[in-house]
Design an enzyme around this catalytic site. Structure first.
Site, short mmCIF file in Angstrom:
data_model
loop_
_atom_site.label_atom_id
_atom_site.label_comp_id
_atom_site.label_asym_id
_atom_site.label_seq_id
_atom_site.Cartn_x
_atom_site.Cartn_y
_atom_site.Cartn_z
N ASP A 1 -7.12 4.14 -4.45
CA ASP A 1 -7.48 3.76 -2.84
C ASP A 1 -7.99 5.15 -2.50
O ASP A 1 -8.58 5.98 -3.59
CB ASP A 1 -7.07 3.26 -2.00
CG ASP A 1 -7.40 2.92 -0.82
OD1 ASP A 1 -7.80 1.81 -0.73
OD2 ASP A 1 -7.28 3.62 0.43
N LYS B 1 0.60 -1.04 -0.48
CA LYS B 1 0.05 -0.29 0.36
C LYS B 1 0.49 1.36 0.22
O LYS B 1 1.55 1.23 0.61
CB LYS B 1 -0.59 0.29 0.97
CG LYS B 1 -2.01 0.86 1.24
CD LYS B 1 -2.91 0.07 0.57
CE LYS B 1 -4.37 1.24 0.32
NZ LYS B 1 -5.56 -0.16 -0.62
P1 NDP Z 1 -13.36 7.11 -2.60
O1 NDP Z 1 -12.10 8.64 -3.09
O2 NDP Z 1 -13.71 7.63 -4.32
O3 NDP Z 1 -14.64 8.34 -1.95
C1 NDP Z 1 -13.89 7.90 -0.76
C2 NDP Z 1 -15.15 8.43 -0.09
O4 NDP Z 1 -15.13 8.03 1.61
C3 NDP Z 1 -15.80 9.60 0.22
O5 NDP Z 1 -17.38 9.70 -0.10
C4 NDP Z 1 -15.28 10.29 1.07
O6 NDP Z 1 -15.95 11.80 1.47
C5 NDP Z 1 -15.91 9.55 2.37
N1 NDP Z 1 -13.77 9.77 3.51
C6 NDP Z 1 -12.67 9.55 3.17
N2 NDP Z 1 -12.65 9.43 4.54
C7 NDP Z 1 -13.14 10.24 4.89
C8 NDP Z 1 -13.48 10.38 6.23
N3 NDP Z 1 -11.88 10.39 7.29
N4 NDP Z 1 -14.69 10.51 6.86
C9 NDP Z 1 -15.54 9.83 6.79
N5 NDP Z 1 -15.77 9.86 4.97
C10 NDP Z 1 -14.04 9.42 4.54
O7 NDP Z 1 -12.43 6.04 -2.23
P2 NDP Z 1 -12.88 4.76 -2.39
O8 NDP Z 1 -14.34 4.77 -2.81
O9 NDP Z 1 -12.06 3.89 -3.46
O10 NDP Z 1 -12.28 4.09 -1.08
C11 NDP Z 1 -13.10 4.27 -0.33
C12 NDP Z 1 -13.45 2.92 0.93
O11 NDP Z 1 -12.92 1.56 0.46
C13 NDP Z 1 -11.67 3.08 1.40
O12 NDP Z 1 -12.03 2.34 2.52
C14 NDP Z 1 -10.49 1.62 0.12
O13 NDP Z 1 -9.47 1.76 0.92
C15 NDP Z 1 -11.68 0.91 0.26
N6 NDP Z 1 -11.40 0.02 -1.50
C16 NDP Z 1 -11.26 0.78 -2.26
C17 NDP Z 1 -10.95 0.42 -2.96
C18 NDP Z 1 -11.27 0.34 -4.72
O14 NDP Z 1 -10.72 -0.67 -5.21
N7 NDP Z 1 -11.36 1.65 -4.80
C19 NDP Z 1 -11.00 -1.79 -3.16
C20 NDP Z 1 -11.36 -2.15 -1.74
C21 NDP Z 1 -11.42 -1.40 -0.59
P3 NDP Z 1 -15.02 12.85 1.66
O15 NDP Z 1 -15.02 12.81 0.02
O16 NDP Z 1 -16.14 13.95 2.31
O17 NDP Z 1 -13.38 13.00 1.69
O1 2IT Z 2 -7.81 -1.71 -0.89
C1 2IT Z 2 -7.60 -2.29 -1.43
O2 2IT Z 2 -8.03 -3.64 -1.69
C2 2IT Z 2 -7.98 -0.75 -2.92
N1 2IT Z 2 -7.91 -0.04 -3.10
C3 2IT Z 2 -7.38 -2.11 -4.08
C4 2IT Z 2 -6.13 -2.16 -4.24
C5 2IT Z 2 -5.19 -2.56 -6.25
O3 2IT Z 2 -4.79 -2.75 -6.20
O4 2IT Z 2 -6.41 -2.49 -6.75
#
Ligand code: NDP
Ligand code: 2IT
Length: 449
Positions: free
Chosen positions: A169, A129
């Site tokens: 992420d 990461k």
């Molecule tokens: P994005 O940046 O697309 O969206 C993040 C969302 O979470 C936004 O709505 C944001 O709101 C909110 N958020 C972020 N930080 C905070 C905080 N401190 N408190 C409250 N809300 C918060 O990210 P993703 O959708 O990609 O990621 C969301 C989660 O999923 C994370 O935990 C990530 O690690 C996990 N994840 C993502 C994957 C991927 O493929 N993208 C794969 C697996 C897991 P705001 O705009 O207000 O910051």
């Molecule tokens: O938390 C996760 O699994 C991700 N943000 C996706 C990582 C990836 O390599 O696609």
């Protein structure tokens, strides 16, 4: 629940001393070690090979200065990181997070969890990461580009398609991956699959954008089916409004649920008519705006300040898809009181240990992040496969593979839980199933690997 086994306890006590200022990392490790007690007791070779002390220590951590110039000509400095946690079963693989809260503790917890998640996907990827405390909010496209180019100028020395393959992420989506990819290509004079989440014209995979949210719903569906339930006619609450939340909203709706609430870090939207994921896409992907503007698109939508309040909305299924520790014990109790029967984690470690304890005690079906959100990284690995064979699969082909992988992850987690006498506990099951494959590979490769 505390760690009782003396070997695990000793390793964890040592880790606490050495990493006293890394609470998120210690939280993630403690949960895994608690689950591993029966495995360590049944398999003495784990202790004999020092697997636990090795698996909690990253193979390599790179930390670097990222300097860039903002639109006013002012020099800005951020801190960049890549945690290369474990390469026992494949090249390091995991996302890059751009958020002001990013620090070593958060990236080590994410890298550590990624080891087990990636193992569960059944595909050959190790755990890593990275990211930076750079805040993309309010920055112009040019500022984001200059930051990404500077970040990649250092990162390029440490990654490669067979070494370490970053992806998105929080705060890193298609735009950022594009700038990072362009800079890597320029520096190395190589057109390779060194990043995933690329645009389709540059070697990206169809369905990668949707994969985490879709995968979360496929996993949840397996969990529901096993309990004789389904999404059909159920009310769902999904926190966040980014990549994961958007496509979880789409898939949950397609599977028959009504998603009534979504959020961002400022507040939440409740819409009794059901949330439309296309509006989320418009607000977040096109306009890059705040979720409160959803009320401009739907007459029935209401906005409330403060993101925690989303858990007070009665629902059958809750899918936390924002960030770590966003759902605490108090919120878990409210959800249970309001009748929630399934919770599955789209975000990484969104439920605090206290919240998980409530769900497990109350018999709520609980899908832990490592298993439930693995669809994103699994599809990243499918993108790597397509890059290697220089072919592109159709959306349907990738989606079908993703669906199969999520079924397999559910099966691995539920069978491992059963095998070690903890039937129904998918937290333990996912930790054990993910761990055993990595531990076996580490034993096979010898100690000074
Ligand atoms: P994005 O940046 O697309 O969206 C993040 C969302 O979470 C936004 O709505 C944001 O709101 C909110 N958020 C972020 N930080 C905070 C905080 N401190 N408190 C409250 N809300 C918060 O990210 P993703 O959708 O990609 O990621 C969301 C989660 O999923 C994370 O935990 C990530 O690690 C996990 N994840 C993502 C994957 C991927 O493929 N993208 C794969 C697996 C897991 P705001 O705009 O207000 O910051
Ligand atoms: O938390 C996760 O699994 C991700 N943000 C996706 C990582 C990836 O390599 O696609």
């Amino acid at each position: 629940m505390a760690i009782k086994n003396s070997y695990l306890k000793e390793v964890f006590e040592g880790l606490k001393k050495r990493n006293a200022d890394e609470p998120e990392f210690l939280q993630a490790v403690e949960e895994v070690l608690e689950s591993l007690e029966p495995v360590v007791e049944a398999r003495p070779e784990i202790q004999a090979n020092g697997i636990i002390e090795r698996i909690v220590e990253p193979e390599r951590v790179v930390m670097f200065r990222v300097s860039w110039v903002d639109d006013n000509g002012k020099v800005q400095v951020n801190r960049g990181y890549r945690v290369q946690f474990n390469s026992a079963i494949g090249p390091y693989k995991g996302g890059l997070r751009l958020h002001p809260s990013v620090n070593l503790s958060i990236l080590k917890f994410l890298g550590f969890e990624q080891i087990f998640k990636n193992s569960l996907t059944t595909l050959p990827i190790g755990g890593g990461k990275g990211g930076s405390d750079f805040d993309p909010k309010g920055k112009s496209d040019n500022e984001v580009m200059r930051f990404c180019q500077s970040f990649m100028t250092e990162l390029a020395k440490h990654i490669g398609p067979d070494t370490d393959v970053p992806a998105g992420d929080i705060g890193v989506g298609g735009r950022e991956i594009g700038y990072l990819f362009g800079q890597y290509k320029r520096l190395q004079n190589e057109y390779t699959g060194v990043l995933t989440g690329k645009s389709i014209t540059c070697g990206g995979s169809l369905a990668r954008t949707e994969a985490t949210g879709y995968g979360l719903c496929y996993f949840t569906n397996e969990m529901l089916k096993d309990a004789g339930k389904s999404f059909e006619g159920k009310t769902a609450v999904i926190s966040g409004s980014g990549n994961v939340a958007t496509y979880a909203t789409q898939k949950a709706t397609e599977l028959g649920a009504k998603v009534v609430a979504i959020s961002d870090s400022n507040g939440y939207i409740y819409d009794e008519a059901g949330i439309d994921y296309k509006i989320m896409k418009e607000i977040k992907e096109v306009k890059r705006d705040r979720i409160k503007t959803y009320v401009n698109y739907s007459k029935t939508a209401k906005y409330t300040e403060g993101c925690k309040g989303i858990w007070t909305i009665p629902c059958d299924i809750a899918l936390p898809c924002a960030t770590q520790n966003e759902l605490d014990e108090e919120s878990a109790k409210i959800l249970v009181k309001n009748g929630v029967f399934a919770v599955a984690e789209g975000a990484n470690m969104p439920s605090t240990p206290g919240a998980i304890a409530v769900f497990l005690k109350e018999g709520v079906l609980f899908g832990p992040a490592k298993a439930a959100n693995a669809g994103g990284v699994a599809t990243s690995a499918l993108e790597m496969s397509q890059n290697s064979i220089r072919m592109a699969w159709t959306f349907e082909e990738v989606d079908e593979k993703l669906h199969d992988i999520m079924r397999s992850i559910y099966k691995q987690a539920s069978e491992a839980a059963k095998r070690y006498g903890m039937e129904g506990n998918l937290v333990a099951g996912a930790n054990i199933a993910g761990f055993e494959k990595v531990a076996n590979a580490m034993i096979w490769q010898g100690i000074s690997y």
